[in-house]
Design a protein around this motif. Structure first.
Motif, PDB file in Angstrom:
ATOM      1  N   GLY A 240       0.793  -1.227   0.000  1.00  9.79           N
ATOM      2  CA  GLY A 240       0.000   0.000   0.000  1.00  9.79           C
ATOM      3  C   GLY A 240       0.826   1.278   0.000  1.00  9.79           C
ATOM      4  N   ALA A 241       2.092   1.189   0.415  1.00  7.06           N
ATOM      5  CA  ALA A 241       2.972   2.360   0.365  1.00  7.06           C
ATOM      6  C   ALA A 241       3.376   2.614  -1.085  1.00  7.06           C
ATOM      7  CB  ALA A 241       4.196   2.156   1.235  1.00  7.06           C
ATOM      8  N   SER A 242       3.752   3.841  -1.398  1.00  9.72           N
ATOM      9  CA  SER A 242       4.089   4.170  -2.788  1.00  9.72           C
ATOM     10  C   SER A 242       5.282   5.110  -2.863  1.00  9.72           C
ATOM     11  CB  SER A 242       2.896   4.818  -3.491  1.00  9.72           C
ATOM     12  OG  SER A 242       2.579   6.070  -2.904  1.00  9.72           O
ATOM     13  N   LEU A 243       6.000   5.015  -3.987  1.00  7.01           N
ATOM     14  CA  LEU A 243       7.116   5.905  -4.278  1.00  7.01           C
ATOM     15  C   LEU A 243       6.899   6.442  -5.687  1.00  7.01           C
ATOM     16  CD1 LEU A 243       9.926   7.000  -3.343  1.00  7.01           C
ATOM     17  CD2 LEU A 243      10.926   5.100  -4.636  1.00  7.01           C
ATOM     18  N   THR A 244       6.705   7.734  -5.819  1.00  7.64           N
ATOM     19  CA  THR A 244       6.422   8.341  -7.115  1.00  7.64           C
ATOM     20  C   THR A 244       7.368   9.505  -7.369  1.00  7.64           C
ATOM     21  OG1 THR A 244       4.686   9.676  -6.039  1.00  7.64           O
ATOM     22  CG2 THR A 244       3.989   7.662  -7.169  1.00  7.64           C
ATOM     23  N   HIS A 245       7.504   9.862  -8.640  1.00  7.10           N
ATOM     24  CA  HIS A 245       8.444  10.911  -9.049  1.00  7.10           C
ATOM     25  C   HIS A 245       7.683  12.124  -9.568  1.00  7.10           C
ATOM     26  CE1 HIS A 245      11.721   7.920  -8.848  1.00  7.10           C
ATOM     27  NE2 HIS A 245      10.811   7.095  -9.314  1.00  7.10           N
ATOM     28  N   TRP A 246       8.157  13.321  -9.192  1.00  6.37           N
ATOM     29  CA  TRP A 246       7.454  14.554  -9.526  1.00  6.37           C
ATOM     30  C   TRP A 246       8.423  15.660  -9.914  1.00  6.37           C
ATOM     31  CZ3 TRP A 246       2.227  14.129  -9.697  1.00  6.37           C
ATOM     32  CH2 TRP A 246       1.678  13.007  -9.062  1.00  6.37           C
ATOM     33  N   TRP A 247       8.027  16.416 -10.944  1.00  7.24           N
ATOM     34  CA  TRP A 247       8.777  17.573 -11.410  1.00  7.24           C
ATOM     35  C   TRP A 247       7.904  18.802 -11.190  1.00  7.24           C
ATOM     36  CZ3 TRP A 247       8.860  12.733 -13.073  1.00  7.24           C
ATOM     37  CH2 TRP A 247      10.087  12.142 -13.397  1.00  7.24           C
ATOM     38  N   VAL A 248       8.466  19.832 -10.568  1.00  9.87           N
ATOM     39  CA  VAL A 248       7.692  21.008 -10.181  1.00  9.87           C
ATOM     40  C   VAL A 248       8.358  22.269 -10.734  1.00  9.87           C
ATOM     41  CG1 VAL A 248       6.674  22.285  -8.258  1.00  9.87           C
ATOM     42  CG2 VAL A 248       7.097  19.819  -8.024  1.00  9.87           C
ATOM     43  N   LEU A 249       7.538  23.143 -11.313  1.00  4.36           N
ATOM     44  CA  LEU A 249       8.036  24.430 -11.783  1.00  4.36           C
ATOM     45  C   LEU A 249       7.346  25.528 -10.977  1.00  4.36           C
ATOM     46  CD1 LEU A 249       9.869  25.820 -13.888  1.00  4.36           C
ATOM     47  CD2 LEU A 249       7.864  25.994 -15.373  1.00  4.36           C
ATOM     48  N   SER A 250       8.152  26.365 -10.308  1.00  4.17           N
ATOM     49  CA  SER A 250       7.623  27.401  -9.418  1.00  4.17           C
ATOM     50  C   SER A 250       8.035  28.785  -9.883  1.00  4.17           C
ATOM     51  CB  SER A 250       8.131  27.186  -7.985  1.00  4.17           C
ATOM     52  OG  SER A 250       7.770  25.917  -7.497  1.00  4.17           O
ATOM     53  N   ASP A 251       7.125  29.723  -9.727  1.00  2.00           N
ATOM     54  CA  ASP A 251       7.439  31.133  -9.938  1.00  2.00           C
ATOM     55  C   ASP A 251       7.820  31.704  -8.575  1.00  2.00           C
ATOM     56  OD1 ASP A 251       7.754  33.626 -10.951  1.00  2.00           O
ATOM     57  OD2 ASP A 251       5.635  34.010 -11.329  1.00  2.00           O
ATOM     58  N   VAL A 252       9.034  32.222  -8.469  1.00  2.00           N
ATOM     59  CA  VAL A 252       9.572  32.634  -7.172  1.00  2.00           C
ATOM     60  C   VAL A 252       9.711  34.150  -7.110  1.00  2.00           C
ATOM     61  CG1 VAL A 252      11.440  32.343  -5.516  1.00  2.00           C
ATOM     62  CG2 VAL A 252      10.811  30.442  -7.025  1.00  2.00           C
ATOM     63  N   ASP A 253       8.879  34.775  -6.278  1.00  4.08           N
ATOM     64  CA  ASP A 253       8.936  36.227  -6.108  1.00  4.08           C
ATOM     65  C   ASP A 253      10.320  36.660  -5.641  1.00  4.08           C
ATOM     66  OD1 ASP A 253       6.265  36.166  -6.665  1.00  4.08           O
ATOM     67  OD2 ASP A 253       5.596  36.582  -4.621  1.00  4.08           O
ATOM     68  N   ASN A 254      10.828  37.742  -6.241  1.00  6.57           N
ATOM     69  CA  ASN A 254      12.064  38.409  -5.805  1.00  6.57           C
ATOM     70  C   ASN A 254      13.338  37.648  -6.183  1.00  6.57           C
ATOM     71  OD1 ASN A 254      12.036  40.965  -4.759  1.00  6.57           O
ATOM     72  ND2 ASN A 254      12.590  40.362  -2.700  1.00  6.57           N
ATOM     73  N   SER A 255      13.216  36.534  -6.900  1.00  9.53           N
ATOM     74  CA  SER A 255      14.403  35.700  -7.130  1.00  9.53           C
ATOM     75  C   SER A 255      15.348  36.270  -8.189  1.00  9.53           C
ATOM     76  CB  SER A 255      13.991  34.279  -7.516  1.00  9.53           C
ATOM     77  OG  SER A 255      13.224  34.259  -8.710  1.00  9.53           O
ATOM     78  N   LYS A 256      14.950  37.315  -8.883  1.00 12.50           N
ATOM     79  CA  LYS A 256      15.866  37.953  -9.833  1.00 12.50           C
ATOM     80  C   LYS A 256      16.670  39.070  -9.181  1.00 12.50           C
ATOM     81  CE  LYS A 256      14.535  38.866 -14.013  1.00 12.50           C
ATOM     82  NZ  LYS A 256      13.740  39.336 -15.184  1.00 12.50           N
ATOM     83  N   MET A 257      16.265  39.459  -7.967  1.00 18.78           N
ATOM     84  CA  MET A 257      16.948  40.550  -7.265  1.00 18.78           C
ATOM     85  C   MET A 257      18.409  40.189  -7.003  1.00 18.78           C
ATOM     86  SD  MET A 257      16.207  43.586  -5.850  1.00 18.78           S
ATOM     87  CE  MET A 257      14.475  43.496  -5.417  1.00 18.78           C
ATOM     88  N   GLY A 258      19.300  41.041  -7.433  1.00 15.26           N
ATOM     89  CA  GLY A 258      20.714  40.828  -7.182  1.00 15.26           C
ATOM     90  C   GLY A 258      21.363  39.795  -8.064  1.00 15.26           C
ATOM     91  N   THR A 259      20.674  39.376  -9.132  1.00 19.37           N
ATOM     92  CA  THR A 259      21.227  38.362 -10.036  1.00 19.37           C
ATOM     93  C   THR A 259      21.111  38.835 -11.472  1.00 19.37           C
ATOM     94  OG1 THR A 259      19.183  37.134 -10.521  1.00 19.37           O
ATOM     95  CG2 THR A 259      20.291  36.651  -8.432  1.00 19.37           C
ATOM     96  N   ALA A 260      21.661  38.040 -12.375  1.00 17.83           N
ATOM     97  CA  ALA A 260      21.518  38.295 -13.806  1.00 17.83           C
ATOM     98  C   ALA A 260      20.537  37.300 -14.419  1.00 17.83           C
ATOM     99  CB  ALA A 260      22.877  38.187 -14.497  1.00 17.83           C
ATOM    100  N   ALA A 261      19.713  36.675 -13.579  1.00 20.20           N
ATOM    101  CA  ALA A 261      18.775  35.658 -14.047  1.00 20.20           C
ATOM    102  C   ALA A 261      17.775  36.253 -15.036  1.00 20.20           C
ATOM    103  CB  ALA A 261      18.035  35.042 -12.864  1.00 20.20           C
TER     104      ALA A 261
END
Length: 300
Positions: A240-261
């Motif tokens: 009954g236990a399970s192991l599954t794989h997941w890919w997640v894409l997140s929009d992250v507020d403020n994550s460009k601050m101080g970078t060249a992203a």
């Protein structure tokens, strides 16, 4: 009136000119004073109105909480996460592996760099991902949570606790200082976290946008599905236990601050273990990998 006119005509032309100039200046000063008085009355009325409306509105609508330690909610695409007084996302207690993966991504990319140092953040993030609840059993002893493959040596397989494995991984990723070789968990790379801590009032706040499971990712690109060496134990022992794989894409507020992203979008990958229904069915992170992501997903 006639006396005033007679007096005015009797004045020399020079004095009359000076008198006209003085009267004009007096009129201008008087008008300015009246205008300033009216503005001050208007400003006071606006302040009083603003204060009255602020008192009538609840703290949530004004954007300020009366209690700075109160948890706030971040809701995105049906998922709702707590953000604690340290600016970190709280891992959801859930039986849905998709929600657990989204929650883990929120934990990985939500931080207030002024509240916790890097090690405190890493320890808290790993603990939350791998121990979402006291009732969570987890995969310890059930699957190989660490596989070591070294040149000219036999493959070593270990049944290590997930938090221990993630700490080893965090230590390894922290040594990377080449952006072309960074791991997906950006805040662990090089001195990234410490650099963000130098910026004033800086934070990250993640909003998971896309959560894709193994079957979905296989349709996009079968090569993205992780493979393991022969003999690797990845099947849960508990029925009954399970192991599954997941890919997640997140929009992250403020994550460009101080970078060249070029983007605020950050990908993540998690293997999610869910306990058997008889044990409550709760889900948490079993491990993560140096995963690949769909080419259409933006990357840092």
């Amino acid at each position: 009136m006639r006396m005033i006119k007679k007096w005015w005509r009797a004045l020399p032309r020079g004095r009359r000119n000076v008198s006209i100039v003085m009267m004009v200046l007096f009129a201008l000063v008087l008008i300015a004073a009246i205008f300033g008085w009216i503005r001050s009355l208007t400003a006071e009325a606006q302040v009083a109105t603003s204060a009255s409306s602020s008192e009538e509105r609840p703290a949530e609508e004004s954007g300020e909480s009366k209690n700075p330690d109160k948890k706030v909610k971040v809701k995105q695409d049906g998922y709702e996460f707590d953000v604690d007084e340290n600016g970190m996302a709280v891992m959801p207690v859930t039986t849905d592996p998709r929600e657990a993966a989204a929650g883990a991504a929120a934990v990985a990319f939500t931080a207030d760099f002024s509240k916790l140092d890097r090690q405190e953040y890493v320890d808290a993030a790993i603990a939350r991902m791998t121990h979402p609840s006291e009732k969570y059993v987890g995969p310890e002893g059930e699957i190989h949570t660490l596989v070591e493959a070294r040149p000219f040596e036999e493959i070593q397989r270990h049944y290590l606790p997930p938090d221990h494995v993630l700490k080893l991984q965090a230590d390894s990723w922290s040594l990377r200082d080449n952006p072309e070789n960074y791991s997906w968990w950006t805040l662990l790379n090089g001195t990234t976290y410490e650099n963000f801590a130098l910026l004033p009032d800086h934070f990250w706040l993640a909003h998971p946008q896309t959560v894709v499971g193994e079957e979905e990712i296989a349709k996009i690109d079968p090569s993205l599905v992780p493979s393991f060496p022969a003999g690797t134990d990845m099947e849960p022992d508990t029925a009954g236990a399970s192991l599954t794989h997941w890919w997640v894409l997140s929009d992250v507020d403020n994550s460009k601050m101080g970078t060249a992203a070029a983007t605020t979008m950050h990908p993540a990958y998690f293997a999610i273990w869910c306990d058997a229904p008889k044990d409550g069915g709760l889900c948490g992170v079993a491990y993560t990998l140096e995963a690949q992501f769909p080419e259409i997903w933006p990357r840092q």
